[in-house]
Design an enzyme around this catalytic site. Structure first.
Site, short mmCIF file in Angstrom:
data_model
loop_
_atom_site.label_atom_id
_atom_site.label_comp_id
_atom_site.label_asym_id
_atom_site.label_seq_id
_atom_site.Cartn_x
_atom_site.Cartn_y
_atom_site.Cartn_z
N LYS A 146 -0.79 -4.66 -2.31
CA LYS A 146 -0.43 -5.35 -1.07
C LYS A 146 -1.27 -6.61 -0.93
CE LYS A 146 0.01 -4.58 3.92
NZ LYS A 146 -0.26 -3.64 5.03
N CYS B 91 4.48 -2.02 3.87
CA CYS B 91 4.38 -2.07 5.33
C CYS B 91 4.87 -3.40 5.89
CB CYS B 91 2.96 -1.75 5.76
SG CYS B 91 2.79 -1.39 7.52
N GLU C 34 4.36 4.57 2.01
CA GLU C 34 3.03 3.94 1.90
C GLU C 34 1.92 5.00 1.92
OE1 GLU C 34 0.31 0.70 4.40
OE2 GLU C 34 2.12 1.58 5.28
#
Length: 493
Positions: A319, A369, A260
């Site tokens: 995301k 994540c 990430e």
């Protein structure tokens, strides 16, 4: 009930932390939850019922998630004032959910009827915790079973919430030994043996094929979080990724995976940084990397970019499930504070789970994540991918329990979805996880290096993928009805 008992319950909740990762000492739950259930059966008033569960949950939440304070320690000047709020806040959160689980037991008779009620309400409230106020399904009771793969296999049918449901019966049943209700204990223990046996059968007959022609390299540079956003160290950090990517054995790799926000450079716009980046690639090799992306004039997205060997961004994923106070500030106009990630504006959320085209490999579901912690919400509803790629940066939490607990959620999603999970973490724990939740290969937390591996093939969609959490919600409601109507108070504790 005495105040002394409430302190004992607080200690039992705190002690339950040992049942979760990285300790994974499952027998501790047999002690702590039996004490909790025995105490529930001693309650006479609604206040006692609520406080019994609240004290237990407060101890569990504040201790099992204490590691989150490490993120604030990276900038104590700005966030040091909030350090005490972390254990208190998580203690209150877990305390409320456990408290209400216990409170509803007021409606049932002591004994097995109360256990049905407790299991049903507890499971429903865990499900609610997974989505209310954006959701926080961390340290669900079912998560602990990653330490025992045979039982974990039942998540392919009933999901993690179903595991939590049965775990309440298994762990609380030891209270029946105190009251010499041996038949009840034996019956519940027999259900555990059946599920364990079925899990062993599933593992024994597990398919072990690999995705043909795909060999990934996960790069774990273990860059300290204090340097990750340092603009003066940005170029050197990028070079560390490149050097590790080109280390011995690189010529056999088809897909390179970075974690990430591997670099703070905007690779979608910064051609010089992208040119440096693709120097890590061999011909026909593909890079899958976490990166910031300019998604609007005033906002960035926390994204994953798929880049080919000539520097073209073939596809990307933004995301969608952002971290409150980490990537955006809820009620920004009211709350006088900034988010933890040192970017001036809030991140812009994507549209949700997608199945992304990957050159030279089957389509994949990309997750950034903690998106992987949400049961039933990690794949596209219509287009099932062949594998899941989870890029994450657990460096915020140092050498703590957090990365281990995060890894456990990835194992559960693999079992629920019947998909392999490839997890690239900047400081660990990077891992290849089979569709059965088995960690095939991994890099230790804090270790600097690379992990080269083939990728397991997906298996046929498990039962869970058809009904998601609807089955266990129905099971919980039935359990509550049984607790209310099916048992009379013949025997109390």
């Amino acid at each position: 009930m005495s105040k002394r008992l409430f302190f004992i319950l607080l200690a039992m909740g705190a002690l339950s932390t040992l049942g979760f990762q990285p300790y994974s000492f499952l027998p501790i739950f047999c002690l702590t939850f039996s004490v909790l259930f025995w105490s529930i059966n001693q309650c006479l008033t609604k206040k006692q019922f609520f406080m019994t569960g609240f004290c237990f949950g407060f101890g569990l939440g504040s201790c099992s998630l204490f590691w989150v304070t490490n993120a604030l320690l990276l900038d104590t000047a700005s966030f040091g004032w909030a350090l005490p709020l972390i254990p208190i806040g998580f203690g209150l959160l877990f305390g409320l959910f456990y408290g209400f689980s216990s409170l509803f037991c007021y409606k049932s008779s002591a004994g097995i009827g109360r256990l049905f009620m407790f299991a049903g309400v507890f499971t429903l409230l865990e499900w609610v915790r997974s989505w209310i106020f954006t959701g926080f399904p961390w340290n669900l009771l079912g998560n602990a079973w990653t330490a025992f793969l045979p039982v974990l296999q039942s998540a392919s049918v009933i999901g993690v919430f179903g595991l939590s449901f049965f775990s309440i019966f298994w762990f609380c049943s030891f209270a029946f030994l105190i009251t010499r209700q041996y038949r009840l204990f034996t019956f519940i223990a027999f259900s555990f043996l059946i599920i364990t046996g079925l899990g062993y059968i599933r593992l024994y007959s597990a398919e072990k094929a690999e995705i043909w022609g795909v060999k990934v390299r996960l790069v774990q540079p273990a860059i300290p979080q204090s340097l990750k956003w340092d603009i003066n160290a940005a170029e050197e950090n990028l070079m560390q990724h490149i050097r590790l990517s080109k280390s011995a054995g690189a010529d056999k790799i088809t897909h390179l995976i970075w974690s990430e926000v591997a670099t703070p450079f905007l690779l979608d716009q910064d051609e010089q940084a992208r040119a440096m980046t693709i120097s890590a690639l061999h011909q026909e090799e593909t890079l899958i990397t976490g990166s910031l992306r300019r998604s609007s004039k005033s906002h960035l997205s926390n994204s994953v970019l798929v880049i080919n060997d000539v520097g073209q961004i073939v596809s990307f994923y933004d995301k969608s499930h952002l971290v409150p106070f980490g990537e955006y500030v809820p009620f920004r106009d009211i709350l006088p504070m900034e988010k933890i990630v040192p970017i001036s504006s809030d991140f812009l959320a994507g549209s949700g789970p997608q199945t992304i085209r990957i050159p030279g490999a089957p389509p994949a579901g990309l997750l950034v994540c903690y998106e992987i912690i949400f049961p039933g919400k990690v794949v596209h509803s219509k287009y099932r991918p062949d594998w899941l790629i989870n890029v994450t940066n657990d460096g915020w939490y140092g050498l703590s329990a957090g990365p281990y607990q995060h890894l456990a959620t990835a194992q559960l999603r693999a079992v629920e979805e019947g998909l392999p999970v490839v997890r690239a973490a900047g400081s660990g724990i990077s891992a290849i996880i089979s569709p059965y939740g088995e960690i095939i290969k991994s890099l230790p937390l804090g270790y600097k290096g690379v992990l080269d591996s083939s990728v397991p093939q997906k298996i046929a969609p498990p039962f869970y993928t058809f009904y998601r959490n609807r089955l266990v919600i129905l099971l919980s409601v039935i359990s509550i009805m049984i607790g209310i109507f099916a048992f009379s108070p013949k025997k109390t504790f």
